[in-house]
Scaffold this motif. Structure first.
Motif, PDB file in Angstrom:
ATOM      1  N   LEU A   1       5.283   9.382   7.805  1.00  0.00           N
ATOM      2  CA  LEU A   1       3.935  10.395   8.045  1.00  0.00           C
ATOM      3  C   LEU A   1       4.535  11.643   8.686  1.00  0.00           C
ATOM      4  O   LEU A   1       4.275  12.556   8.601  1.00  0.00           O
ATOM      5  CB  LEU A   1       2.932   9.624   8.452  1.00  0.00           C
ATOM      6  N   LEU A   2       5.273  11.326   9.923  1.00  0.00           N
ATOM      7  CA  LEU A   2       5.523  12.493  10.743  1.00  0.00           C
ATOM      8  C   LEU A   2       6.643  13.134  10.507  1.00  0.00           C
ATOM      9  O   LEU A   2       6.900  14.363  10.873  1.00  0.00           O
ATOM     10  CB  LEU A   2       5.857  11.721  12.197  1.00  0.00           C
ATOM     11  N   THR A   3       7.764  12.529   9.584  1.00  0.00           N
ATOM     12  CA  THR A   3       9.138  13.383   9.518  1.00  0.00           C
ATOM     13  C   THR A   3       9.259  13.322   7.999  1.00  0.00           C
ATOM     14  O   THR A   3      10.666  13.390   7.726  1.00  0.00           O
ATOM     15  CB  THR A   3      10.134  12.736  10.312  1.00  0.00           C
ATOM     16  N   GLY A   4       8.571  13.089   7.131  1.00  0.00           N
ATOM     17  CA  GLY A   4       8.848  12.874   5.650  1.00  0.00           C
ATOM     18  C   GLY A   4       9.463  13.911   4.911  1.00  0.00           C
ATOM     19  O   GLY A   4      10.174  13.926   3.775  1.00  0.00           O
ATOM     20  N   ALA A   5       9.404  15.130   5.563  1.00  0.00           N
ATOM     21  CA  ALA A   5       9.939  16.361   4.759  1.00  0.00           C
ATOM     22  C   ALA A   5      11.295  16.390   5.016  1.00  0.00           C
ATOM     23  O   ALA A   5      12.072  17.266   4.319  1.00  0.00           O
ATOM     24  CB  ALA A   5       9.480  17.681   5.059  1.00  0.00           C
ATOM     25  N   ALA A   6      12.076  15.682   5.893  1.00  0.00           N
ATOM     26  CA  ALA A   6      13.565  15.638   6.230  1.00  0.00           C
ATOM     27  C   ALA A   6      14.228  14.607   5.538  1.00  0.00           C
ATOM     28  O   ALA A   6      13.995  13.411   5.889  1.00  0.00           O
ATOM     29  CB  ALA A   6      13.832  15.703   7.765  1.00  0.00           C
TER      30      ALA A   6
ATOM     31  N   PRO B   1       5.692   9.056  -5.742  1.00  0.00           N
ATOM     32  CA  PRO B   1       4.731  10.244  -5.416  1.00  0.00           C
ATOM     33  C   PRO B   1       5.198  10.881  -4.182  1.00  0.00           C
ATOM     34  O   PRO B   1       4.938  12.137  -3.899  1.00  0.00           O
ATOM     35  CB  PRO B   1       3.315   9.828  -5.818  1.00  0.00           C
ATOM     36  N   TYR B   2       5.226  10.027  -2.941  1.00  0.00           N
ATOM     37  CA  TYR B   2       5.531  10.462  -1.664  1.00  0.00           C
ATOM     38  C   TYR B   2       6.454  11.153  -1.597  1.00  0.00           C
ATOM     39  O   TYR B   2       6.744  12.512  -1.080  1.00  0.00           O
ATOM     40  CB  TYR B   2       5.583   9.445  -0.693  1.00  0.00           C
ATOM     41  N   LEU B   3       7.670  10.593  -2.300  1.00  0.00           N
ATOM     42  CA  LEU B   3       9.100  11.428  -1.995  1.00  0.00           C
ATOM     43  C   LEU B   3       9.047  12.554  -2.953  1.00  0.00           C
ATOM     44  O   LEU B   3       9.701  13.627  -2.398  1.00  0.00           O
ATOM     45  CB  LEU B   3      10.139  10.402  -2.637  1.00  0.00           C
ATOM     46  N   GLU B   4       8.298  12.749  -3.974  1.00  0.00           N
ATOM     47  CA  GLU B   4       8.247  13.897  -4.784  1.00  0.00           C
ATOM     48  C   GLU B   4       7.507  14.959  -3.986  1.00  0.00           C
ATOM     49  O   GLU B   4       7.821  16.320  -4.070  1.00  0.00           O
ATOM     50  CB  GLU B   4       7.464  13.695  -6.162  1.00  0.00           C
ATOM     51  N   GLN B   5       6.212  14.486  -3.642  1.00  0.00           N
ATOM     52  CA  GLN B   5       5.363  15.588  -3.006  1.00  0.00           C
ATOM     53  C   GLN B   5       5.754  16.204  -1.652  1.00  0.00           C
ATOM     54  O   GLN B   5       5.540  17.061  -1.371  1.00  0.00           O
ATOM     55  CB  GLN B   5       3.781  15.061  -3.076  1.00  0.00           C
ATOM     56  N   VAL B   6       6.190  15.177  -0.840  1.00  0.00           N
ATOM     57  CA  VAL B   6       6.450  15.531   0.655  1.00  0.00           C
ATOM     58  C   VAL B   6       7.658  15.744   0.894  1.00  0.00           C
ATOM     59  O   VAL B   6       7.958  16.794   1.532  1.00  0.00           O
ATOM     60  CB  VAL B   6       5.807  14.176   1.616  1.00  0.00           C
TER      61      VAL B   6
ATOM     62  N   PHE C   1      -8.005  10.968  -1.863  1.00  0.00           N
ATOM     63  CA  PHE C   1      -7.602  11.855  -0.893  1.00  0.00           C
ATOM     64  C   PHE C   1      -6.245  12.318  -0.921  1.00  0.00           C
ATOM     65  O   PHE C   1      -6.189  13.628  -1.585  1.00  0.00           O
ATOM     66  CB  PHE C   1      -7.661  11.140   0.763  1.00  0.00           C
ATOM     67  N   SER C   2      -5.093  11.878  -0.736  1.00  0.00           N
ATOM     68  CA  SER C   2      -3.843  12.284  -0.591  1.00  0.00           C
ATOM     69  C   SER C   2      -2.770  11.177  -0.290  1.00  0.00           C
ATOM     70  O   SER C   2      -3.136  10.102   0.052  1.00  0.00           O
ATOM     71  CB  SER C   2      -3.734  13.581   0.528  1.00  0.00           C
ATOM     72  N   ILE C   3      -1.534  11.512  -0.477  1.00  0.00           N
ATOM     73  CA  ILE C   3      -0.342  10.485  -0.360  1.00  0.00           C
ATOM     74  C   ILE C   3      -0.220  10.336   1.232  1.00  0.00           C
ATOM     75  O   ILE C   3      -0.201   9.082   1.494  1.00  0.00           O
ATOM     76  CB  ILE C   3       0.797  10.977  -0.760  1.00  0.00           C
ATOM     77  N   HIS C   4      -0.720  11.223   1.946  1.00  0.00           N
ATOM     78  CA  HIS C   4      -0.762  11.067   3.653  1.00  0.00           C
ATOM     79  C   HIS C   4      -1.536   9.886   3.921  1.00  0.00           C
ATOM     80  O   HIS C   4      -1.411   9.216   4.671  1.00  0.00           O
ATOM     81  CB  HIS C   4      -1.034  12.059   4.168  1.00  0.00           C
ATOM     82  N   ALA C   5      -2.827   9.847   3.119  1.00  0.00           N
ATOM     83  CA  ALA C   5      -3.903   8.831   3.404  1.00  0.00           C
ATOM     84  C   ALA C   5      -3.386   7.558   2.842  1.00  0.00           C
ATOM     85  O   ALA C   5      -3.757   6.609   3.666  1.00  0.00           O
ATOM     86  CB  ALA C   5      -5.149   9.305   2.631  1.00  0.00           C
ATOM     87  N   THR C   6      -2.575   7.407   2.095  1.00  0.00           N
ATOM     88  CA  THR C   6      -2.151   6.226   1.631  1.00  0.00           C
ATOM     89  C   THR C   6      -1.236   5.546   2.565  1.00  0.00           C
ATOM     90  O   THR C   6      -1.306   4.331   2.979  1.00  0.00           O
ATOM     91  CB  THR C   6      -1.300   6.404   0.267  1.00  0.00           C
TER      92      THR C   6
ATOM     93  N   THR D   1       0.806  -1.070   0.014  1.00  0.00           N
ATOM     94  CA  THR D   1       0.032   0.110  -0.086  1.00  0.00           C
ATOM     95  C   THR D   1       0.743   1.102   0.085  1.00  0.00           C
ATOM     96  O   THR D   1       0.573   2.067  -0.665  1.00  0.00           O
ATOM     97  CB  THR D   1      -0.938   0.088   1.184  1.00  0.00           C
ATOM     98  N   MET D   2       2.118   1.099   0.817  1.00  0.00           N
ATOM     99  CA  MET D   2       2.948   2.240   0.695  1.00  0.00           C
ATOM    100  C   MET D   2       3.989   2.085  -0.342  1.00  0.00           C
ATOM    101  O   MET D   2       4.077   3.311  -1.328  1.00  0.00           O
ATOM    102  CB  MET D   2       3.649   2.161   2.024  1.00  0.00           C
ATOM    103  N   PHE D   3       4.524   0.923  -0.617  1.00  0.00           N
ATOM    104  CA  PHE D   3       5.758   0.971  -1.508  1.00  0.00           C
ATOM    105  C   PHE D   3       5.444   1.356  -3.081  1.00  0.00           C
ATOM    106  O   PHE D   3       6.202   2.108  -3.539  1.00  0.00           O
ATOM    107  CB  PHE D   3       6.398  -0.502  -1.437  1.00  0.00           C
TER     108      PHE D   3
END
Length: 399
Positions: free
Chosen positions: A297-302, A239-244, A365-370, A232-234
């Motif tokens: 989810l909590l620290t993905g921007a770093a 998209p997660y790495l690009e967007q977040v 929804f969003s990549i966070h929901a994924t 579900t995540m992988f």
């Protein structure tokens, strides 16, 4: 080419490590072929005029065909020598890659991925049983770890190279580049694999009989939740790495390389530590990978923290296969092909459902929901497994 069996006089199995390495390369090619769309999701979607969620279904469709193939392979293959079944399946992978590279429409891509799914399901359904015939029983966990080392190699290099090369030569060029490697693997199978007669005939009813074992059915469901959480995540990691995380192509390639190299750590650890108290180890994949996903989810921007979490996730992703397949080889040792068929069907169904579930959450929804959906499935897996004792066959001892 040699057609000698792996058993010399006296019935003792002589280790056929060359054949195990050939299986490991096939694993690497299968993993690279199956999940290459993860690293090329964005350009493939643009090139085929589809959404990212729809393109993610290219992974789902291969999973659907893999489920069917894994359930039917022991019946369809019947008494065919397993060496030649493996050779045929590898040839099908080669054809599929060429079809993907040449695809001019989304429908053509899905057809090619369906063919790959047949190869995936058939190979994985028989792989553990084949490994059990190539090495002595005491060496099975080590041989499984070596075979799944191919998964680590593919995870380490396929995704980052796919992302990087896709930017240079296009996503079609990446798939064309895989074809000569699969052709080499096909030749290696012909030379290294010993003759593996099928033995007794099998029917679909035999699968049902194995599935009726309560401890095994519980383990199958636990495996489904564990793999479902992972994919579900992988499937939607790019998209997660690009967007977040805000990763450009270079950073994306580095993070995917970090994720893949962590697989080597998982392979090393599983080859040494998996196999003892197997019951206690069954919940580790969902526990560790779920925690890593929650951390994203909590620290993905770093980027640095993201890399550290991907190391944990990647190492346990490789170990997960060895843990569950070692459990299967010990608890369904009287019917390894049937057990393997059911395990692969469960895993591939989970990959399919995980891709569908994650894609729906992303599009609606969003990549966070994924990622949150992935964490929820991990929690369910840990709760079901508990201490793992209910997933062991009666009389199996303290582990």
């Amino acid at each position: 080419m040699s057609d000698a069996t792996a058993k010399p006089e006296g019935g003792q199995i002589r280790p056929a490590w060359g054949a195990v390495l050939s299986m490991a390369l096939c694993v690497a090619m299968l993993i690279a072929s199956e999940f290459m769309p993860v690293s090329l999701l964005t350009p493939m979607a643009e090139g085929l005029g589809a959404s990212q969620g729809q393109t993610g279904q290219a992974i789902a469709i291969s999973g659907l065909f893999a489920v069917v193939a894994s359930l039917l392979i022991t019946t369809v293959a019947g008494r065919l020598n397993r060496k030649w079944v493996m050779v045929t399946l590898t040839g099908m992978m080669l054809v599929s890659l060429a079809m993907v590279a040449a695809a001019q429409s989304f429908a053509m891509l899905m057809l090619a991925r369906g063919l790959l799914g047949i190869c995936i399901g058939g190979f994985w359904a028989l792989a553990t049983a084949v490994i059990m015939r190539l090495v002595p029983e005491a060496e099975v966990p080590r041989a499984l770890a070596l075979m799944y080392g191919g998964q680590a190699i593919a995870a380490a290099f396929a995704a980052p190279l796919g992302s990087y090369l896709g930017d240079l030569v296009g996503w079609r060029g990446v798939f064309w580049a895989l074809t000569p490697l699969v052709a080499i693997n096909l030749l290696w199978h012909l030379v290294a694999l010993p003759s593996l007669p099928a033995g007794r005939g099998r029917s679909f009813g035999t699968l049902i009989a194995v599935l009726r074992r309560g401890y095994f059915a519980r383990g199958i469901f636990a495996a489904m939740l564990s793999w479902g959480a992972a994919f579900t995540m992988f499937t939607y990691l790019r998209p997660y790495l690009e967007q977040v995380t805000g990763a450009d192509v270079t950073t994306l390639s580095v993070l995917l390389l970090v994720l893949g190299c962590a697989g080597f750590l998982g392979t090393w650890a599983s080859g040494r530590f998996v196999g003892g108290a197997i019951a206690a180890q069954l919940k580790l994949p969902a526990l560790v990978m779920g925690a890593a996903t929650l951390g994203l989810l909590l620290t993905g921007a770093a980027p640095v923290i993201t890399a550290g979490l991907l190391i944990l996730w990647g190492a346990m992703n490789t170990a997960m296969s060895v843990i569950f397949m070692t459990w299967m080889s010990r608890n369904v040792d009287d019917a390894p092909e049937e057990g393997g068929s059911l395990m692969v069907a469960a895993i591939q169904a989970s990959i399919l459902l995980g891709a569908v579930f994650g894609g729906a959450l992303l599009d609606l929804f969003s990549i966070h929901a994924t990622l949150l959906g992935s964490v929820a499935l991990s929690v369910a897996a840990v709760a079901l497994i508990g201490n793992g004792r209910k997933m062991l066959k009666p009389g199996s001892g303290p582990v």
